[in-house]
Design a protein around this motif. Sequence first.
Motif, PDB file in Angstrom:
ATOM      1  N   UNK A  93       0.849  -1.125  -0.039  1.00  0.00           N
ATOM      2  CA  UNK A  93      -0.107  -0.087  -0.060  1.00  0.00           C
ATOM      3  C   UNK A  93       0.834   1.335  -0.057  1.00  0.00           C
ATOM      4  N   UNK A  94       0.404   2.444  -0.456  1.00  0.00           N
ATOM      5  CA  UNK A  94       1.088   3.683  -0.539  1.00  0.00           C
ATOM      6  C   UNK A  94      -0.054   4.528   0.238  1.00  0.00           C
ATOM      7  N   UNK A  95       0.735   5.327   1.112  1.00  0.00           N
ATOM      8  CA  UNK A  95       0.062   5.952   2.152  1.00  0.00           C
ATOM      9  C   UNK A  95      -0.166   7.329   1.478  1.00  0.00           C
ATOM     10  N   UNK A  96      -1.560   8.060   1.731  1.00  0.00           N
ATOM     11  CA  UNK A  96      -1.725   9.123   0.986  1.00  0.00           C
ATOM     12  C   UNK A  96      -1.282  10.315   1.864  1.00  0.00           C
ATOM     13  N   UNK A  97      -0.682  10.082   2.991  1.00  0.00           N
ATOM     14  CA  UNK A  97      -0.033  11.188   3.896  1.00  0.00           C
ATOM     15  C   UNK A  97       1.157  10.552   4.714  1.00  0.00           C
ATOM     16  N   UNK A  98       2.250  11.310   4.719  1.00  0.00           N
ATOM     17  CA  UNK A  98       3.347  11.142   5.474  1.00  0.00           C
ATOM     18  C   UNK A  98       3.359  11.258   6.822  1.00  0.00           C
ATOM     19  N   UNK A  99       3.924  10.486   7.693  1.00  0.00           N
ATOM     20  CA  UNK A  99       3.952  10.895   8.981  1.00  0.00           C
ATOM     21  C   UNK A  99       5.014  11.714   9.337  1.00  0.00           C
ATOM     22  N   UNK A 100       5.032  12.210  10.795  1.00  0.00           N
ATOM     23  CA  UNK A 100       6.031  13.384  10.913  1.00  0.00           C
ATOM     24  C   UNK A 100       7.484  12.736  10.954  1.00  0.00           C
ATOM     25  N   UNK A 101       8.399  13.588  10.902  1.00  0.00           N
ATOM     26  CA  UNK A 101       9.708  13.497  10.623  1.00  0.00           C
ATOM     27  C   UNK A 101      10.710  13.782  11.954  1.00  0.00           C
ATOM     28  N   UNK A 102      11.597  13.106  12.415  1.00  0.00           N
ATOM     29  CA  UNK A 102      12.730  13.793  13.346  1.00  0.00           C
ATOM     30  C   UNK A 102      13.915  13.848  12.497  1.00  0.00           C
ATOM     31  N   UNK A 103      14.349  15.171  12.760  1.00  0.00           N
ATOM     32  CA  UNK A 103      15.617  15.493  11.934  1.00  0.00           C
ATOM     33  C   UNK A 103      16.784  15.841  12.911  1.00  0.00           C
TER      34      UNK A 103
END
Length: 664
Positions: A93-103
């Motif tokens: 599956x391909x998600x329509x929205x990306x989760x948060x990212x820790x940089x």
Amino acid sequence: MKRLTIARYGLWLLCAACVLADASSCHFGLSLAFAQDQPTSPTQVVINQIDASAFPNIKLFVSVQDAAGKMVRGLESKDFFVTEDEVEQSPVTVATQLPSVATVLVLDTSGSMKGAIADTKQAATTYVDLARPEDEMCLMVFSDRPNIVQSFTADKNAVKRAVEAIKARGNTALYDAAYEAIKSFGEKKGRKVIILLTDGRDDDGTNKPLSKKTLDDVIKAAKETNIPIFAIGLGKDIDEEVLKKLASESGGRYFASPSSADLAALYQEISAQLTGQYLLSYATDLSERDGSWHRVIVKVGGSTGQKQYMAPLDQAAASPPAPPTPETKPAPPPASSAGAAKPSVNVLAASQGTQILFITSQYNDSDWAAARLIDEAIGEGHGYSAKDASPQEILFELPKTAILSSVVIDPYTTEREDRWAKDVEIWVSTVGPYDGFTKAASVTVDNTRMESQDPSISLTEQIFPIPETRARWIKVLLKNNYGGSYIQLGEIKLLGSYSEEKEADPLAGLVNVFSEEMGGKILYFSSQYNDSDWAAKNLIDGKVGKGQGYSSEDNKPVEILFVLPKELTITHVAFNPFTTENPNRWAQEVEVQVSTEGPKQGFQSAGVFTLHNRLGADPNKPLPDQIFALKTPVQARFIKLLLHKNHGGSYMQLGEFKAFTPKP
């Protein structure tokens, strides 16, 4: 999938032919619109990160780029073909929205960055501004050593304030910085990324590596944690091959920046690439939590990307069964209260309030810091390492006087046993941290490695009884090791009990001549870095910490002159070398001179003092002053403070200076 691609391509050709033939049933606008709806043909597929934290559910963060390096958008599940260990995974599956990212933003702040620091701040701020409200960021700077100046937070303003405060000084511990950035994520789950900027190579200033960690150490850690590193090489003095390898093998990308003026655009491009990632999810058919490696391949059209991940390790399954519980025996009757001994405790433990006042060297201030010697744990991240194999001295201050009965030493670290400490001496004092020391023990530590399967039980701990000894200050001397390139030690304990005797206050009945009530003030200084947070006036403001220290413009000797409202008797002086910068910049040898005749004549030395630089001190906790009683009380109207030398850093710094006189 191939059939679908060929069909679309054939239909596009048919429409184009209709246009050329000016057929009435086809329109150019229709065929052009159809072509624009299709994704650009990809030329590069990169699996940036594999998240197996919810194993057997696997998440892939994938970048798909065209020939110009731009993100290809609009792909759907049917456009991706995923295999794991050569077995097709379905459904994907391909998600329509990306989760948060820790940089983790890792910025080179070595001296060579001075001319680029303004552009660096602007570029980092640009990245921060582009982050979503739910994204977290951590700011790490590095020169002689890495330093986290802002821990993970979603507060953009806090990160930008930390960025604005950075300064360029020192050499370049590149590999240590990259390694510490990886470790800084700790147990964080989800999407992660490191953006590393440097203008040089790992260098101690003499064209030799400065870091203890190597490039291979960094790549190994990045692969094990599945954290991509986006590396930016600024200027012409970089080791481009190193940065490319670091980026490609971690799942990141390398960017060349010929000029610092290009940095803002590169940070925008990295932000766009993260925003344009695809999140693919599938459930692997693997069920074994055995810590084994697995290779994932993602194909889009004719382009392929691959990356490995490590399956979680089920500790319970990997551990041997617990041994049978031994038969319990009745406890002996308690001793009479009249002859009962005090319970023995580890008086050297940090949990008891022990502080480290001085160490000859420590490799870093995190997983190899001297503080790890007294954290009551061994193993990964719980050992001490010096910077080399030369003899080391570690000075501890107990919260109060203790009566010692034995010393416990555990040499175990996760590195080679030839680095483990061999000959160790314990010296004690009840007089002060600078004199009155006597030898309490001299022992040889065995370095036979025995791997315990129970982390709560050590098989390398060694106990050495010592004659009953009173101590408030402990000096541990690591004389040598078994031939390795670093001296290392896992843990040290001192068993005993605390004395009930009340300890005298060395400053009882005295007052600081620079206090507001006494009115001492600065008359002259030969150098100061600025007139605000590093001004000479901060030496007598009664505070230590950020914005409360003194720094000269370089590391040359410094003279600072003070005047008192009237002639006073000086009996004690105190120094607090602590500042928020590298401890090698803290003053080490200082001298106090006094005069009753005038600001330019009649000065006599009241004493020369050696200060400890307290490596490994927690910058968020106050430190005690280093107090000295003068051998002979002196009369003074003018006091001259001479900072002769520091611990090798590029600036001369000191936190606080006090002089004491009997209360009126």
